[in-house]
Scaffold this motif. Structure first.
Motif, PDB file in Angstrom:
ATOM      1  N   ALA A  58      23.359   7.408 -11.306  1.00 24.55           N
ATOM      2  CA  ALA A  58      23.755   8.291 -10.924  1.00 24.55           C
ATOM      3  C   ALA A  58      24.399   9.491 -11.625  1.00 24.55           C
ATOM      4  CB  ALA A  58      25.104   7.978  -9.818  1.00 24.55           C
ATOM      5  N   VAL A  59      24.612   8.993 -12.827  1.00 26.19           N
ATOM      6  CA  VAL A  59      25.105   9.821 -14.027  1.00 26.19           C
ATOM      7  C   VAL A  59      23.992  10.382 -14.772  1.00 26.19           C
ATOM      8  CG1 VAL A  59      26.342   9.804 -16.300  1.00 26.19           C
ATOM      9  CG2 VAL A  59      27.421   8.539 -14.309  1.00 26.19           C
ATOM     10  N   ILE A  60      23.082   9.657 -14.952  1.00 27.76           N
ATOM     11  CA  ILE A  60      21.682  10.149 -15.744  1.00 27.76           C
ATOM     12  C   ILE A  60      21.168  11.161 -14.775  1.00 27.76           C
ATOM     13  CG2 ILE A  60      19.535   9.429 -16.685  1.00 27.76           C
ATOM     14  CD1 ILE A  60      20.937   6.644 -16.968  1.00 27.76           C
ATOM     15  N   ASP A  61      21.046  10.825 -13.544  1.00 25.07           N
ATOM     16  CA  ASP A  61      20.470  11.909 -12.475  1.00 25.07           C
ATOM     17  C   ASP A  61      21.314  13.365 -12.529  1.00 25.07           C
ATOM     18  OD1 ASP A  61      18.488  10.268 -11.962  1.00 25.07           O
ATOM     19  OD2 ASP A  61      19.224   9.494 -10.175  1.00 25.07           O
ATOM     20  N   ALA A  62      22.674  13.149 -12.626  1.00 21.19           N
ATOM     21  CA  ALA A  62      23.487  14.387 -12.520  1.00 21.19           C
ATOM     22  C   ALA A  62      23.255  15.359 -13.540  1.00 21.19           C
ATOM     23  CB  ALA A  62      24.842  13.822 -12.336  1.00 21.19           C
ATOM     24  N   ILE A  63      23.263  14.637 -14.798  1.00 19.49           N
ATOM     25  CA  ILE A  63      22.659  15.467 -16.080  1.00 19.49           C
ATOM     26  C   ILE A  63      21.286  16.076 -15.690  1.00 19.49           C
ATOM     27  CG2 ILE A  63      22.530  15.472 -18.446  1.00 19.49           C
ATOM     28  CD1 ILE A  63      24.522  13.194 -18.281  1.00 19.49           C
ATOM     29  N   VAL A  64      20.274  15.439 -15.507  1.00 20.89           N
ATOM     30  CA  VAL A  64      18.957  16.085 -15.175  1.00 20.89           C
ATOM     31  C   VAL A  64      19.143  17.029 -14.353  1.00 20.89           C
ATOM     32  CG1 VAL A  64      16.795  15.537 -14.446  1.00 20.89           C
ATOM     33  CG2 VAL A  64      17.936  13.726 -16.059  1.00 20.89           C
ATOM     34  N   ARG A  65      19.782  16.917 -13.430  1.00 24.75           N
ATOM     35  CA  ARG A  65      19.745  17.671 -12.170  1.00 24.75           C
ATOM     36  C   ARG A  65      20.440  19.090 -12.600  1.00 24.75           C
ATOM     37  NH1 ARG A  65      21.772  14.536  -8.327  1.00 24.75           N
ATOM     38  NH2 ARG A  65      23.909  14.961  -8.898  1.00 24.75           N
ATOM     39  N   TYR A  66      21.490  18.831 -13.458  1.00 18.09           N
ATOM     40  CA  TYR A  66      22.206  20.298 -13.957  1.00 18.09           C
ATOM     41  C   TYR A  66      21.356  21.071 -14.669  1.00 18.09           C
ATOM     42  CZ  TYR A  66      25.166  23.227 -16.794  1.00 18.09           C
ATOM     43  OH  TYR A  66      25.913  24.305 -17.108  1.00 18.09           O
ATOM     44  N   TYR A  67      20.731  20.379 -15.725  1.00 19.52           N
ATOM     45  CA  TYR A  67      19.825  21.126 -16.497  1.00 19.52           C
ATOM     46  C   TYR A  67      18.501  21.571 -15.785  1.00 19.52           C
ATOM     47  CZ  TYR A  67      22.219  20.227 -20.690  1.00 19.52           C
ATOM     48  OH  TYR A  67      23.307  20.310 -21.762  1.00 19.52           O
ATOM     49  N   GLY A 244      34.902  10.100 -21.853  1.00 19.60           N
ATOM     50  CA  GLY A 244      33.958   9.939 -20.888  1.00 19.60           C
ATOM     51  C   GLY A 244      33.022   8.774 -21.006  1.00 19.60           C
ATOM     52  N   HIS A 245      32.671   8.605 -22.324  1.00 22.12           N
ATOM     53  CA  HIS A 245      31.727   7.445 -22.488  1.00 22.12           C
ATOM     54  C   HIS A 245      31.992   6.297 -22.403  1.00 22.12           C
ATOM     55  CE1 HIS A 245      32.570   6.120 -26.539  1.00 22.12           C
ATOM     56  NE2 HIS A 245      33.548   7.139 -26.495  1.00 22.12           N
ATOM     57  N   LYS A 246      33.496   5.966 -22.016  1.00 23.23           N
ATOM     58  CA  LYS A 246      33.907   4.467 -21.850  1.00 23.23           C
ATOM     59  C   LYS A 246      34.055   4.322 -20.351  1.00 23.23           C
ATOM     60  CE  LYS A 246      36.156   4.540 -26.434  1.00 23.23           C
ATOM     61  NZ  LYS A 246      35.454   3.276 -27.347  1.00 23.23           N
ATOM     62  N   ILE A 247      34.102   5.389 -19.607  1.00 20.83           N
ATOM     63  CA  ILE A 247      34.220   5.242 -18.249  1.00 20.83           C
ATOM     64  C   ILE A 247      32.722   5.576 -17.417  1.00 20.83           C
ATOM     65  CG2 ILE A 247      36.575   5.513 -17.997  1.00 20.83           C
ATOM     66  CD1 ILE A 247      36.034   8.122 -16.559  1.00 20.83           C
ATOM     67  N   TYR A 248      31.647   5.361 -18.427  1.00 25.02           N
ATOM     68  CA  TYR A 248      30.359   5.081 -17.686  1.00 25.02           C
ATOM     69  C   TYR A 248      29.825   6.868 -17.634  1.00 25.02           C
ATOM     70  CZ  TYR A 248      32.269   0.830 -16.291  1.00 25.02           C
ATOM     71  OH  TYR A 248      32.689  -0.532 -16.314  1.00 25.02           O
ATOM     72  N   GLY A 249      30.338   7.459 -18.464  1.00 26.70           N
ATOM     73  CA  GLY A 249      29.938   9.083 -18.279  1.00 26.70           C
ATOM     74  C   GLY A 249      29.472   9.372 -19.618  1.00 26.70           C
ATOM     75  N   PRO A 250      28.794  10.391 -19.797  1.00 27.97           N
ATOM     76  CA  PRO A 250      28.316  10.696 -21.016  1.00 27.97           C
ATOM     77  C   PRO A 250      28.986  10.728 -22.435  1.00 27.97           C
ATOM     78  CG  PRO A 250      28.369  12.905 -19.749  1.00 27.97           C
ATOM     79  CD  PRO A 250      29.153  11.762 -19.101  1.00 27.97           C
ATOM     80  N   THR A 251      28.666  10.782 -23.592  1.00 29.24           N
ATOM     81  CA  THR A 251      29.315  11.032 -24.713  1.00 29.24           C
ATOM     82  C   THR A 251      29.491  12.538 -24.861  1.00 29.24           C
ATOM     83  OG1 THR A 251      27.295  10.906 -25.861  1.00 29.24           O
ATOM     84  CG2 THR A 251      28.512   9.103 -26.118  1.00 29.24           C
ATOM     85  N   GLY A 252      30.444  12.974 -25.622  1.00 33.29           N
ATOM     86  CA  GLY A 252      30.847  14.324 -26.142  1.00 33.29           C
ATOM     87  C   GLY A 252      31.486  14.982 -24.947  1.00 33.29           C
TER      88      GLY A 252
END
Ligand code: PMP
Length: 426
Positions: A58-67, A244-252
């Motif tokens: 779901a996180v990976i897809d959300a980032i792809v969808r955003y871009y 974010g990266h420690k709670i299943y979100g992206p780095t940065g």
């Protein structure tokens, strides 16, 4: 294994695309593509979650969808995409706000990481309030990230870093902590959960002690956010930082929460675009919160990914995660501590997510290397907490750290791995 943990009643209302009702760890695991691979000929067992956690689809897809659909620079554009990207970014802020129960969205500052959040507070609030002979109070279990920014500040201001001691289980001693609070203390900074020991600190008790003397409290929540329900109003802390990266979100992407009144009174951190309301060569006026602390183009896709991670956690239910991980940690603690020649470092009554240990006659680095050959990823070393290592008289430990997708079967694999280490060094 028991998976009979129920979702909270309101999560039934949320579109549970990724999860069925009830805490089904196998279902959770199927949401994390990276887990399904072999390492060194074995099924990967990922137990390095305190360093960084893996990301659900779901996180990976959300980032792809955003871009693919929404990307544009935010806040300044009149065009459609800029407005949509702004809405995405600002909606992520609201999701973070409700995740930690902050009173208002403007109390949520997006930063790069917990590290940047702590540095921000040290360099703004700290520089504004510290003078010669003043004190910053931290604890003996802090991560380097919650030590060095304060050391830099104390050096600059000729102030003093005070360190509250911990007991042999790795717990704070509240009476000792209170004794170190005095009229020179300008800020208290402590971790909610220790990354090296797993100790959960009694934050509410600490904030009450500090506030009784009008001292603000910064909480480093990097290791707490993935494991426990955070309610900043109930904790009553002045600042709360997490990554974010420690709670299943992206780095940065990371978050600094601050009480609005405290943030309002602070000078800006970095200068640049977005943090100003008007600029002339004679005088610049600053933007309102939260933008005053968000100079330059922020990590928009990171915020969108963080929103997806929090929404994912909300669907599983953080209380379910806490309960499940507690069960896992209890099981792992029993199994690992029963192995002859193994000693646990960090045995606090209140613990989350972390099992640090050492073994007779084997350097932790060798433990990590042999476990890696079995496909088991743990971390070895000082865990950016050298003073903790000194407190326990060791150079390093081996650390297994847990996430919502780990299983008791994986703990069994870890135990067999440790036994194998003993055979190699026997
Ligand atoms: N505090 C603690 C307790 C941590 O464990 C970490 C990360 N290891 C940090 C702060 C810093 O987090 P980040 O590297 O994401 O800034």
């Amino acid at each position: 294994m028991s998976t009979a943990i129920k979702l909270p009643s309101d999560s039934a209302k949320v579109a549970a695309r990724d999860l069925v009702a009830g805490f089904d760890v196998e279902r959770v695991r199927s949401d994390f593509p990276i887990l399904h691979q072999r390492v060194n000929g074995h099924q990967l067992v990922y137990l390095d979650n305190a360093a960084t956690s893996q990301k659900p689809k779901a996180v990976i897809d959300a980032i792809v969808r955003y871009y693919e659909h929404d990307n544009a620079n935010i806040h300044r554009g009149v065009h459609y995409l800029s407005q949509r990207a702004t809405e995405e970014f600002e909606s992520a802020r609201k999701v973070v706000q409700s995740f930690i129960n902050a009173a208002e969205p403007r109390e949520i500052i997006f930063v790069r990481s917990a590290t940047e959040a702590i540095n921000l507070v040290a360099q703004t609030y700290g520089r504004q309030h510290l003078g010669i002979g003043d004190e910053v109070l931290i604890t003996a279990m802090e991560h380097h990230y919650n030590i060095v920014p304060w050391q830099l500040l104390c050096e600059e201001k000729q102030a003093k870093l005070q360190v509250a001691p911990i007991n042999d289980r790795g717990e704070l001693i509240p009476a000792e902590f209170e004794r170190l609070l005095n009229s020179r203390t300008r800020i208290v900074a402590l971790g909610h959960v220790s990354n090296a020991l797993g100790t959960i600190n009694p934050i509410k008790q600490i904030t009450a002690m500090a506030h009784a003397r009008n001292i603000p409290v910064l909480v480093d929540g990097a290791q707490a956010a993935p494991h426990v329900r955070i309610d900043v109003q109930q904790l009553d802390c002045d600042f709360y930082a997490f990554s974010g990266h420690k709670i299943y979100g992206p780095t940065g992407i990371g978050v600094l929460y601050g009480k609005a009144a405290v943030l309002e009174a602070m000078p800006p951190y970095q200068g640049g675009g977005d943090m100003i309301s008007s600029v002339t060569f004679e005088k610049t006026t600053y933007n309102k919160l939260p933008h005053k602390f968000e100079a330059g183009t922020p990590d928009m896709s990171g915020a969108v990914g963080l929103r997806a991670a929090i929404e994912y956690l909300n669907r599983v239910g953080i209380e379910n995660v806490a309960e499940y991980e507690h069960e896992l940690l209890t099981y792992a603690t029993q199994k690992v501590s029963a192995i002859p020649g193994v000693r646990l470092i960090g045995t606090a009554k209140e613990k989350a997510g972390v099992l640090s240990f050492i073994m007779d006659g084997v350097h932790p680095h060798d433990i990590g290397t042999i476990l890696d050959q079995e496909g088991i990823a743990i971390r070895t070393g000082h865990h950016c907490a050298q003073p903790v290592m000194q407190r326990f008289g060791v150079d390093a430990t081996a650390r297994a750290s847990f996430a919502l997708y780990n299983t008791k079967e994986e703990v069994d694999v870890l135990v067999r791995g440790i036994q194998k280490v003993q055979e190699v060094f026997g």
